[in-house]
Scaffold this motif. Structure first.
Motif, PDB file in Angstrom:
ATOM      1  N   PRO A  89      46.668   9.451  51.210  1.00  0.00           N
ATOM      2  CA  PRO A  89      46.715   9.816  52.630  1.00  0.00           C
ATOM      3  C   PRO A  89      47.410  11.160  52.841  1.00  0.00           C
ATOM      4  CG  PRO A  89      48.396   8.184  52.143  1.00  0.00           C
ATOM      5  CD  PRO A  89      47.581   8.342  50.892  1.00  0.00           C
ATOM      6  N   ALA A  90      46.863  11.986  53.696  1.00  0.00           N
ATOM      7  CA  ALA A  90      47.526  13.228  54.077  1.00  0.00           C
ATOM      8  C   ALA A  90      48.586  12.892  55.120  1.00  0.00           C
ATOM      9  CB  ALA A  90      46.515  14.211  54.652  1.00  0.00           C
ATOM     10  N   PRO A  91      49.863  13.154  54.840  1.00  0.00           N
ATOM     11  CA  PRO A  91      50.902  12.867  55.828  1.00  0.00           C
ATOM     12  C   PRO A  91      50.678  13.655  57.127  1.00  0.00           C
ATOM     13  CG  PRO A  91      51.854  13.376  53.675  1.00  0.00           C
ATOM     14  CD  PRO A  91      50.406  13.741  53.603  1.00  0.00           C
ATOM     15  N   TRP A  92      51.205  13.115  58.212  1.00  0.00           N
ATOM     16  CA  TRP A  92      51.087  13.772  59.513  1.00  0.00           C
ATOM     17  C   TRP A  92      52.428  14.382  59.899  1.00  0.00           C
ATOM     18  CZ3 TRP A  92      47.925  10.357  63.444  1.00  0.00           C
ATOM     19  CH2 TRP A  92      46.689  10.006  62.869  1.00  0.00           C
ATOM     20  N   LEU A  93      52.413  15.643  60.300  1.00  0.00           N
ATOM     21  CA  LEU A  93      53.539  16.288  60.961  1.00  0.00           C
ATOM     22  C   LEU A  93      53.133  16.421  62.419  1.00  0.00           C
ATOM     23  CD1 LEU A  93      54.369  19.084  58.335  1.00  0.00           C
ATOM     24  CD2 LEU A  93      55.315  16.774  58.500  1.00  0.00           C
ATOM     25  N   ALA A  94      53.785  15.675  63.295  1.00  0.00           N
ATOM     26  CA  ALA A  94      53.288  15.476  64.654  1.00  0.00           C
ATOM     27  C   ALA A  94      54.182  16.153  65.686  1.00  0.00           C
ATOM     28  CB  ALA A  94      53.192  13.981  64.954  1.00  0.00           C
ATOM     29  N   ILE A  95      53.544  16.664  66.726  1.00  0.00           N
ATOM     30  CA  ILE A  95      54.241  17.415  67.772  1.00  0.00           C
ATOM     31  C   ILE A  95      53.776  16.924  69.131  1.00  0.00           C
ATOM     32  CG2 ILE A  95      54.521  19.694  68.841  1.00  0.00           C
ATOM     33  CD1 ILE A  95      53.947  20.871  66.013  1.00  0.00           C
ATOM     34  N   ALA A  99      45.024  22.077  61.918  1.00  0.00           N
ATOM     35  CA  ALA A  99      45.566  21.588  63.184  1.00  0.00           C
ATOM     36  C   ALA A  99      44.568  20.609  63.787  1.00  0.00           C
ATOM     37  CB  ALA A  99      45.820  22.744  64.137  1.00  0.00           C
ATOM     38  N   ALA A 100      45.043  19.439  64.192  1.00  0.00           N
ATOM     39  CA  ALA A 100      44.144  18.385  64.665  1.00  0.00           C
ATOM     40  C   ALA A 100      44.795  17.633  65.814  1.00  0.00           C
ATOM     41  CB  ALA A 100      43.831  17.417  63.520  1.00  0.00           C
ATOM     42  N   GLY A 101      44.007  16.780  66.465  1.00  0.00           N
ATOM     43  CA  GLY A 101      44.531  15.953  67.547  1.00  0.00           C
ATOM     44  C   GLY A 101      44.170  16.524  68.895  1.00  0.00           C
ATOM     45  N   ASN A 102      45.174  16.864  69.673  1.00  0.00           N
ATOM     46  CA  ASN A 102      44.957  17.365  71.022  1.00  0.00           C
ATOM     47  C   ASN A 102      44.429  18.795  71.028  1.00  0.00           C
ATOM     48  OD1 ASN A 102      45.201  16.687  73.857  1.00  0.00           O
ATOM     49  ND2 ASN A 102      46.824  18.220  73.977  1.00  0.00           N
ATOM     50  N   GLU A 145      48.839  17.658  66.937  1.00  0.00           N
ATOM     51  CA  GLU A 145      49.327  17.751  68.320  1.00  0.00           C
ATOM     52  C   GLU A 145      48.929  16.493  69.070  1.00  0.00           C
ATOM     53  OE1 GLU A 145      48.312  19.968  72.510  1.00  0.00           O
ATOM     54  OE2 GLU A 145      48.026  21.150  70.676  1.00  0.00           O
ATOM     55  N   LEU A 146      49.884  15.875  69.761  1.00  0.00           N
ATOM     56  CA  LEU A 146      49.633  14.636  70.484  1.00  0.00           C
ATOM     57  C   LEU A 146      50.101  14.755  71.928  1.00  0.00           C
ATOM     58  CD1 LEU A 146      50.753  12.054  67.783  1.00  0.00           C
ATOM     59  CD2 LEU A 146      48.422  12.742  68.358  1.00  0.00           C
ATOM     60  N   SER A 147      49.246  14.405  72.846  1.00  0.00           N
ATOM     61  CA  SER A 147      49.617  14.354  74.261  1.00  0.00           C
ATOM     62  C   SER A 147      50.215  12.996  74.587  1.00  0.00           C
ATOM     63  CB  SER A 147      48.380  14.590  75.131  1.00  0.00           C
ATOM     64  OG  SER A 147      47.495  13.481  75.031  1.00  0.00           O
ATOM     65  N   SER A 148      50.823  12.899  75.741  1.00  0.00           N
ATOM     66  CA  SER A 148      51.356  11.596  76.171  1.00  0.00           C
ATOM     67  C   SER A 148      50.237  10.585  76.341  1.00  0.00           C
ATOM     68  CB  SER A 148      52.130  11.749  77.483  1.00  0.00           C
ATOM     69  OG  SER A 148      51.274  12.224  78.521  1.00  0.00           O
ATOM     70  N   PHE A 149      49.059  11.043  76.783  1.00  0.00           N
ATOM     71  CA  PHE A 149      47.923  10.141  76.931  1.00  0.00           C
ATOM     72  C   PHE A 149      47.523   9.554  75.580  1.00  0.00           C
ATOM     73  CE2 PHE A 149      46.458  13.184  80.513  1.00  0.00           C
ATOM     74  CZ  PHE A 149      47.365  12.628  81.388  1.00  0.00           C
TER      75      PHE A 149
END
Length: 498
Positions: free
Chosen positions: A128-134, A160-163, A189-193
């Protein structure tokens, strides 16, 4: 989050499982919704995707998925009724819990996942590729893009992935020629949603950049204090963190979220500050960004990461973003020289403190991405004196605190949009001496009028700053279209002067 009626059928499922017999509904056919529906269909689930919109882009996606065997319903009324015999509902970001589809799923005890939750369950468990999340109210995209560049400069395979960037489901499902993940690590990148509908994710390291009132209309439907609910969703990013919980010393809420988090044993709290860093922190020593968290002798030494002059702008919020990204990169072993090289070459994305032109000694800056008061405040604090262009859809936000804190910087204000008076009232109360121009309704070329009035206010050495503090959809398709209109009007003005 919905019930767990079929948890025994879902909990063991991953990318190597057969999802045959699982009936999945996907709410929304945007970028992330399509990625979720496509992946579930590929895994063998029976997929039904629903969306109230029926535009050309969604129609093309629907055709492709229907060829592959999915059921698609587009157009008004398509999401009013949840189908029978549903095992899991995967929602796109932004769908409120009181949306009929989601409310019916919750009432029937059907698990509700976001695309991020689905992506976490579909990781390659062998490698698995670890996640560094913001996450954070403001600065997420700039910070995750900085982090991506730091990881790449450190020789790591990443995206860069996610939001922003690649949909996170697509990132985890991508395989190299050997059938393994092509990434060493993901910058997410993660939003509150997105976080609202995520429960099992465990990031390697995570950062909350800041927390300020935003999207409270979305959270007002759940009952209780919407700000508390919004803040709690931001804090979900720290759950189970293995290495580093990165927080902002200037925002005590972020530190409290770290204190409240249930993290893995050995995870560290790492603060970042624009001041002198303490032990276990990143900060600024004179004009140097310094790391006292990930060096061997952090009590007596620090690693130099870069100088303020190496950055695209010395704006305080931009420096904070750089420090947060550096903390996450350093937590994954990226060397200081790679961080320096990445930051030296980093250019902010469009409509983020982007200099458009300098005309007659006046600098024109497009920060249309500043869509709430905290973002506008951060932008305004980088310039003095400033002619501020503000307004749009306030989404329930107030501007009293912002105006009180920047009134001494304001040369004048040009107000636009549906909620201009919300800002106008704050200016009348807290900065009555600042000249204010309100764009009249019905202007055929609104940005030309705005730019002309701002130019009339500005003096050599001033900055004209588009940092609206509001959403754009009352006048423009999105914040990008608003910024483009501003830049085009400035260029037209420059053309008339040449």
């Amino acid at each position: 989050m919905g019930g767990r009626r079929v948890s025994t059928r879902l909990d063991g499922l991953g990318r190597e499982s057969s999802w045959e017999g699982i009936n999945a509904v996907v709410a929304g056919m945007g970028v992330s919704g399509f990625a979720a529906a496509d992946s579930l269909n590929h895994l063998g689930a029976s997929v039904t995707a629903l969306d109230e919109a029926d535009d050309e882009a969604r129609g093309e996606k629907a055709t492709l998925l229907e060829i592959l065997g999915a059921t698609i319903r587009l157009g008004a009324g398509s999401t009013a009724v949840l189908p029978e015999n549903v095992d899991v509902l995967v929602t796109s970001p932004g769908w409120r819990p009181d949306a009929p589809l989601l409310a019916q799923a919750a009432a029937r005890g059907i698990p509700i996942w976001g695309e991020v939750e689905l992506a976490w369950r579909l990781r390659d468990l062998h490698r698995p590729a670890p996640w560094l999340a913001i996450t954070g109210t403001n600065g997420k995209t700039t910070t995750v893009q900085m982090l991506e560049q730091m990881l790449l400069a450190g020789g790591l395979r990443t995206v860069a992935a996610g939001n922003v960037g690649l949909p996170i489901v697509e990132a985890v499902m991508t395989e190299d020629e050997n059938g393994a993940s092509p990434y060493d690590v993901l910058a997410v990148e993660l939003s509150s949603f997105q976080l609202h509908y995520t429960s099992s994710m465990r990031a390697r390291s995570a950062a909350v950049l800041n927390v300020a009132a935003d999207h409270l209309d979305w959270y007002s439907t759940a009952g209780g204090d919407p700000m508390d609910a919004y803040t709690a969703d931001k804090g979900r990013i720290y759950a189970g963190v293995e290495t580093a919980c990165v927080y902002n010393l200037a925002d005590p809420v972020t530190e409290q979220l770290v204190r409240d988090a249930d993290v893995a044993e050995g995870a560290r709290a790492i603060g970042f500050t624009l001041g002198m860093p303490g032990v276990g922190m990143l900060g600024v020593v004179e004009d140097v960004l310094a790391d006292r968290a990930f060096v061997e002798d952090r009590r007596n030494a620090a690693a130099e990461l870069c100088t303020i002059a190496d950055l695209a702008t010395p704006a305080p919020h931009f420096v904070q973003n750089a420090l947060a990204a550096a903390a996450l990169a350093r937590s994954f072993g990226v060397e200081p020289v790679a961080i320096r090289d990445a930051l030296r070459g980093f250019v902010p994305g469009d409509h983020r403190i982007a200099e458009v032109a300098v005309l007659d000694g006046v600098t024109w800056v497009d920060d249309s991405k500043a869509t709430n008061p905290p973002a506008a405040l951060a932008s305004l604090q980088a310039y003095d004196p400033v002619v501020w262009i503000a307004g749009g859809l306030a989404k329930g936000s107030r501007f009293e605190d912002l105006v009180e804190r920047v009134r001494d910087r304001l040369r004048a204000v040009v107000l636009i949009g549906a909620d201009a008076e919300v800002i106008g009232e704050a200016l009348a109360r807290h900065a009555p001496d600042v000249p204010v121009f309100r764009l009249p309704p019905g202007e055929t070329s609104p940005m030309d009028s705005v730019v002309a009035q701002a130019a009339a206010f500005a003096r050599p050495g001033d900055t004209v700053l588009l940092a609206p503090g509001c959403a754009s959809m009352d006048m423009f398709t999105n914040y990008g279209a608003r910024g483009d209109a501003f830049a085009a009007a400035v260029r037209r003005r420059r053309g008339t002067q040449e």
